[in-house]
Scaffold this active site. Structure first.
Site, PDB file in Angstrom:
ATOM      1  N   SER A 250     -38.920  23.748  20.145  1.00 33.56           N
ATOM      2  CA  SER A 250     -39.162  24.532  21.206  1.00 33.56           C
ATOM      3  C   SER A 250     -41.005  24.742  21.198  1.00 33.56           C
ATOM      4  O   SER A 250     -41.353  25.082  20.064  1.00 33.56           O
ATOM      5  CB  SER A 250     -38.471  25.674  21.325  1.00 33.56           C
ATOM      6  OG  SER A 250     -38.977  26.838  21.888  1.00 33.56           O
TER       7      SER A 250
ATOM      8  N   TYR B 161     -35.608  33.167  16.645  1.00 33.63           N
ATOM      9  CA  TYR B 161     -35.462  32.134  17.305  1.00 33.63           C
ATOM     10  C   TYR B 161     -36.527  31.226  17.034  1.00 33.63           C
ATOM     11  O   TYR B 161     -36.533  30.037  16.544  1.00 33.63           O
ATOM     12  CB  TYR B 161     -34.843  32.035  18.794  1.00 33.63           C
ATOM     13  CG  TYR B 161     -35.052  30.727  19.591  1.00 33.63           C
ATOM     14  CD1 TYR B 161     -33.994  30.091  19.569  1.00 33.63           C
ATOM     15  CD2 TYR B 161     -35.932  30.412  20.199  1.00 33.63           C
ATOM     16  CE1 TYR B 161     -33.776  28.853  20.381  1.00 33.63           C
ATOM     17  CE2 TYR B 161     -36.048  29.257  20.995  1.00 33.63           C
ATOM     18  CZ  TYR B 161     -34.992  28.057  20.965  1.00 33.63           C
ATOM     19  OH  TYR B 161     -35.210  27.287  21.660  1.00 33.63           O
TER      20      TYR B 161
HETATM   21  N1  LIG Z   1     -33.180  25.419  27.339  1.00 32.29           N
HETATM   22  C1  LIG Z   1     -34.399  25.417  27.260  1.00 32.29           C
HETATM   23  O1  LIG Z   1     -35.098  25.730  28.064  1.00 32.29           O
HETATM   24  C2  LIG Z   1     -34.893  25.068  25.719  1.00 32.29           C
HETATM   25  C3  LIG Z   1     -36.208  25.035  25.684  1.00 32.29           C
HETATM   26  C4  LIG Z   1     -36.672  24.692  24.458  1.00 32.29           C
HETATM   27  C5  LIG Z   1     -36.021  24.292  23.607  1.00 32.29           C
HETATM   28  N2  LIG Z   1     -34.489  24.256  23.403  1.00 32.29           N
HETATM   29  C6  LIG Z   1     -33.674  23.575  22.611  1.00 32.29           C
HETATM   30  O2  LIG Z   1     -32.832  22.762  23.052  1.00 32.29           O
HETATM   31  C7  LIG Z   1     -31.511  22.723  22.487  1.00 32.29           C
HETATM   32  C8  LIG Z   1     -30.381  22.771  23.402  1.00 32.29           C
HETATM   33  O3  LIG Z   1     -30.466  23.991  23.888  1.00 32.29           O
HETATM   34  P1  LIG Z   1     -29.638  24.473  25.400  1.00 32.29           P
HETATM   35  O4  LIG Z   1     -30.578  24.851  26.115  1.00 32.29           O
HETATM   36  O5  LIG Z   1     -28.803  23.001  25.697  1.00 32.29           O
HETATM   37  O6  LIG Z   1     -28.758  25.515  24.733  1.00 32.29           O
HETATM   38  P2  LIG Z   1     -27.134  25.930  24.996  1.00 32.29           P
HETATM   39  O7  LIG Z   1     -26.836  25.562  26.364  1.00 32.29           O
HETATM   40  O8  LIG Z   1     -27.013  27.157  24.893  1.00 32.29           O
HETATM   41  O9  LIG Z   1     -26.315  25.008  24.191  1.00 32.29           O
HETATM   42  C9  LIG Z   1     -26.479  25.257  22.549  1.00 32.29           C
HETATM   43  C10 LIG Z   1     -25.280  24.307  21.946  1.00 32.29           C
HETATM   44  O10 LIG Z   1     -25.437  24.710  20.619  1.00 32.29           O
HETATM   45  C11 LIG Z   1     -24.033  24.994  20.198  1.00 32.29           C
HETATM   46  N3  LIG Z   1     -24.374  26.069  19.102  1.00 32.29           N
HETATM   47  C12 LIG Z   1     -24.549  27.203  19.205  1.00 32.29           C
HETATM   48  N4  LIG Z   1     -24.463  27.964  17.974  1.00 32.29           N
HETATM   49  C13 LIG Z   1     -23.626  27.130  17.332  1.00 32.29           C
HETATM   50  C14 LIG Z   1     -22.922  27.186  16.202  1.00 32.29           C
HETATM   51  N5  LIG Z   1     -22.961  28.308  15.315  1.00 32.29           N
HETATM   52  N6  LIG Z   1     -22.369  26.280  15.609  1.00 32.29           N
HETATM   53  C15 LIG Z   1     -22.098  25.087  16.327  1.00 32.29           C
HETATM   54  N7  LIG Z   1     -22.590  24.970  17.506  1.00 32.29           N
HETATM   55  C16 LIG Z   1     -23.349  25.889  17.895  1.00 32.29           C
HETATM   56  C17 LIG Z   1     -23.541  25.500  21.518  1.00 32.29           C
HETATM   57  O11 LIG Z   1     -22.056  25.277  21.300  1.00 32.29           O
HETATM   58  P3  LIG Z   1     -20.929  26.190  21.126  1.00 32.29           P
HETATM   59  O12 LIG Z   1     -21.419  27.615  21.698  1.00 32.29           O
HETATM   60  O13 LIG Z   1     -19.660  25.840  21.539  1.00 32.29           O
HETATM   61  O14 LIG Z   1     -20.648  26.390  19.445  1.00 32.29           O
HETATM   62  C18 LIG Z   1     -24.096  24.700  22.303  1.00 32.29           C
HETATM   63  O15 LIG Z   1     -23.106  23.473  22.719  1.00 32.29           O
HETATM   64  C19 LIG Z   1     -31.664  23.989  21.400  1.00 32.29           C
HETATM   65  O16 LIG Z   1     -32.149  23.285  20.116  1.00 32.29           O
HETATM   66  C20 LIG Z   1     -32.724  24.751  22.178  1.00 32.29           C
HETATM   67  O17 LIG Z   1     -33.559  25.622  21.324  1.00 32.29           O
HETATM   68  C21 LIG Z   1     -34.104  24.760  24.973  1.00 32.29           C
END
Ligand SMILES: NC(=O)c1ccc[n+]([C@@H]2O[C@H](COP(=O)([O-])OP(=O)(O)OC[C@H]3O[C@@H](n4cnc5c(N)ncnc54)[C@H](OP(=O)(O)O)[C@@H]3O)[C@@H](O)[C@H]2O)c1
Lengths: 353, 250
Positions: free
Chosen positions: B148, B161
């Protein structure tokens, strides 16, 4: 042939059991000691494992056993009684049932406690039914679990612990029982001859031109917790597989006249069994082996062996005698004891070249 | 021919957001099998049903696990290794937790939460790579860590984070150096702002419709996982940049 005598070939002082992983006694994984026995000369070399690079040449082939250690010990309760039972998985049978050692919390005789149809319950709703006692190794029972395949594996990792023995100073976690290169989950106990390889060393050997290949043979139990049975060192029937890729590398190495070095006795058993099966050549296969390799066995494939230090009971040493005469092994082991080498899965190693 | 034909992929955090879109996209691109990890079993199961509609016979392993625990990570590795039959081609470390919301200042950050965020976002990717490398090294593979913008700039309030992502970038760089002479390549991608649960929770006062749909950023993940991306290694990439012009050969 001294090697088949049942009297111990030497006595192993109790304090020479490695009671903890090298990483927990101030060494890195690859810094355990290495005793090298030269098959063709009358000399031993004492060195450190990571200096093995100096004893291997470009073109030599190291053959690993890629079997990954399971948390193979599960604690359960006999249904309808208060009996606690430790189940130690020994071998997955072709029909999906398991052979396992049952260790009861009661001092009663096994046959009184375990009967056909007995159900053992574990956490996470897993259970198993006792089917029958094994004929060859009567300490083992055939069990059918309520789950199979990856569903069973998933639960096993939730419930199980690695099989541990009394000489350990602490209940080391499963990750300590894993070879860095291990892939297929299935071993009851770690195929420990390869434990000292670190990725750094493996990459270094690769850059040096030393080749590598893997076979899979899921190691069973090293002890049935029965002195007499353990002394007999019954060789169970084991399943092994050799991939096309591994068979090719072995063929090429033989043709080019380089050495094939087995990492662990399981690899010797797999490769020599395959050769016996296919007229002296190793081919890709999934087979069962009952092969017993002893002093008078003519090795067809393997010319070197990396292995741990074995128990004093002569039967444990008999496979090594196919590489070097027993007297030479004993002489080397005497030096190892004098120099306070450590035995067992977290201990020092022996390379026979 | 589909871009990911014959390949087996492990995707963490597949229950929602980007991970879910990646699973669907990889299924469409012809993977041989998928191992999908998250805590919510139900969401994974409904994802699997959706995948079976696209690929009825696909080998899909659903692994219900909390990546915050290293013992659980070991189970994830073992089940994946069994499911992929010892040959893993793609590993996407996507799962992440944002930590407590509203996001406290680092100065106020509860230590337990700090540990948990590092465990999920940094230690789990470290352990997964360590445990799965053996299944990739002989025939080559692609590891993608999801980072990120907060892994480059220390924004106030993005506490553990952001620090976990700084760590993930360091982990990726070190690993890229250590694996330089092998056929396993590692790259890390910043997907950019996406409209997902995590982002909505992190910035509840912002307008989420201004952010990208996660389905719109998956193409770089396909490219890097495929053989067309074989020449790309050790790079930090931005999914919402003009990466194609720079990376695509010919
Ligand atoms: N959204 C953005 O704007 C953004 C920007 C930059 C980077 N990112 C990165 O993109 C990636 C995906 O994020 P997203 O935005 O798609 O977030 P999200 O919708 O919250 O999804 C996060 C995923 O991680 C899983 N997870 C969280 N804690 C966990 C644990 N303890 N054990 C196993 N699984 C776990 C969740 O599943 P469960 O809750 O079912 O466990 C969910 O499937 C991340 O690495 C995030 O840092 C996102």
């Amino acid at each position: 042939m001294g090697v088949v005598d049942q009297k111990p070939a030497f006595t192993l002082p109790a304090d020479l059991s490695a009671d903890r992983p090298p990483e927990r006694r101030g060494l890195s994984r690859d810094q355990v000691r290495l005793l090298i026995i030269d098959r063709h000369a009358n000399s031993f070399t004492h060195t450190r494992f990571d200096r093995i690079t100096g004893f291997l040449a470009p073109g030599d082939l190291l053959v690993f056993n890629s079997s990954r250690t399971l948390p193979a010990a599960l604690i359960g309760k006999a249904r309808d009684s208060a009996l606690t039972i430790e189940v130690r998985l020994a071998e997955l049978l072709p029909d999906g049932t398991w052979l396992a050692l049952l260790v009861p919390s009661s001092p009663k005789k096994m046959e009184e406690l375990f009967t056909q149809g007995l159900i053992v319950d574990f956490e996470w709703d897993l259970n198993c039914e006792v089917l029958k006692q094994d004929r060859r190794i009567p300490r083992l029972w055939q069990l059918r679990f309520s789950k199979t395949g990856t569903a069973f594996l998933d639960l096993l990792y939730r419930i199980g612990q690695p099989i541990r023995y009394r000489y350990l100073s602490a209940p080391w976690r499963l990750s300590y029982y894993q070879n860095v290169y291990a892939i297929q989950p299935g071993a009851s106990e770690m195929a420990s001859a390869g434990r000292a390889f670190s990725w750094k060393l493996l990459l270094q050997l690769r850059n040096q031109g030393v080749e590598s290949a893997s076979i899979t043979l899921h190691t069973g139990l090293s002890s049935y917790l029965d002195g007499e049975l353990d002394r007999q060192h019954v060789v169970s029937e084991e399943k092994y597989s050799v991939s096309e890729e591994a068979a090719d590398k072995i063929r090429r190495t033989r043709n080019s006249g380089h050495r094939i070095i087995a990492v662990g006795t399981t690899v010797v058993r797999a490769l020599e069994s395959a050769a016996a099966e296919f007229g002296g050549e190793v081919k890709a296969c999934h087979q069962y082996t009952k092969l017993r390799i002893t002093a008078d066995y003519h090795l067809q494939i393997v010319s070197g062996l990396l292995t741990g230090l074995h128990e004093p009971e002569a039967s444990h040493l008999e496979l090594l005698a196919a590489f070097v005469p027993p007297e030479k092994i004993y002489a080397a082991y005497h030096e190892a004891i004098q120099r306070r080498y450590l035995w067992h899965e977290f201990g020092d190693l022996n390379l026979i070249l | 021919m589909k871009l990911l034909a014959g390949k087996f992929a492990l995707i963490t955090g597949a229950s929602q957001g980007l991970g879910r879109e990646l699973a669907l996209t990889y299924a469409r691109e012809g993977v041989r099998g998928l191992a999908l990890v998250a805590r919510s079993k139900d969401l994974l199961q409904s994802l699997a049903s959706e995948i079976y509609r696209i690929r009825p016979n696909l080998n899909v392993a659903i692994i219900n696990a909390d990546l915050g625990s290293s013992v659980e990570v070991e189970r994830v590795a073992a089940v994946t290794l069994a499911a992929c039959e010892g040959r893993l081609d793609i590993l996407v470390n996507n799962a992440s937790t944002i930590g407590p919301v509203p996001m406290p200042y680092l100065l106020d950050y509860p230590a337990d939460d700090f540990h948990q965020v590092l465990n999920v976002n940094l230690i789990a990717p470290f352990l997964l790579i360590q445990n799965l490398l053996a299944a990739m090294i002989d025939h080559g593979g692609s590891i993608i860590n999801v980072t990120s913008d907060a892994g480059r700039v220390g924004y106030p309030g993005w506490g553990a984070y952001g620090i976990s992502k700084f760590g993930l970038e360091g982990l990726s760089q070190t690993w890229a150096a250590e694996l330089a002479k092998t056929d396993v390549r590692i790259n890390w991608i910043d997907p950019g702002n996406m409209n997902t649960a995590m982002h909505r929770e992190a910035e509840p006062d912002e307008d989420p419709t201004a952010w990208s749909d996660p389905a719109a950023v998956t193409d770089i993940f396909v490219f890097l996982a495929s053989d067309s991306g074989q020449h790309v290694r050790g790079e930090r990439l931005e999914a919402q940049s003009k990466w194609r012009a720079r990376l695509q050969k010919g």
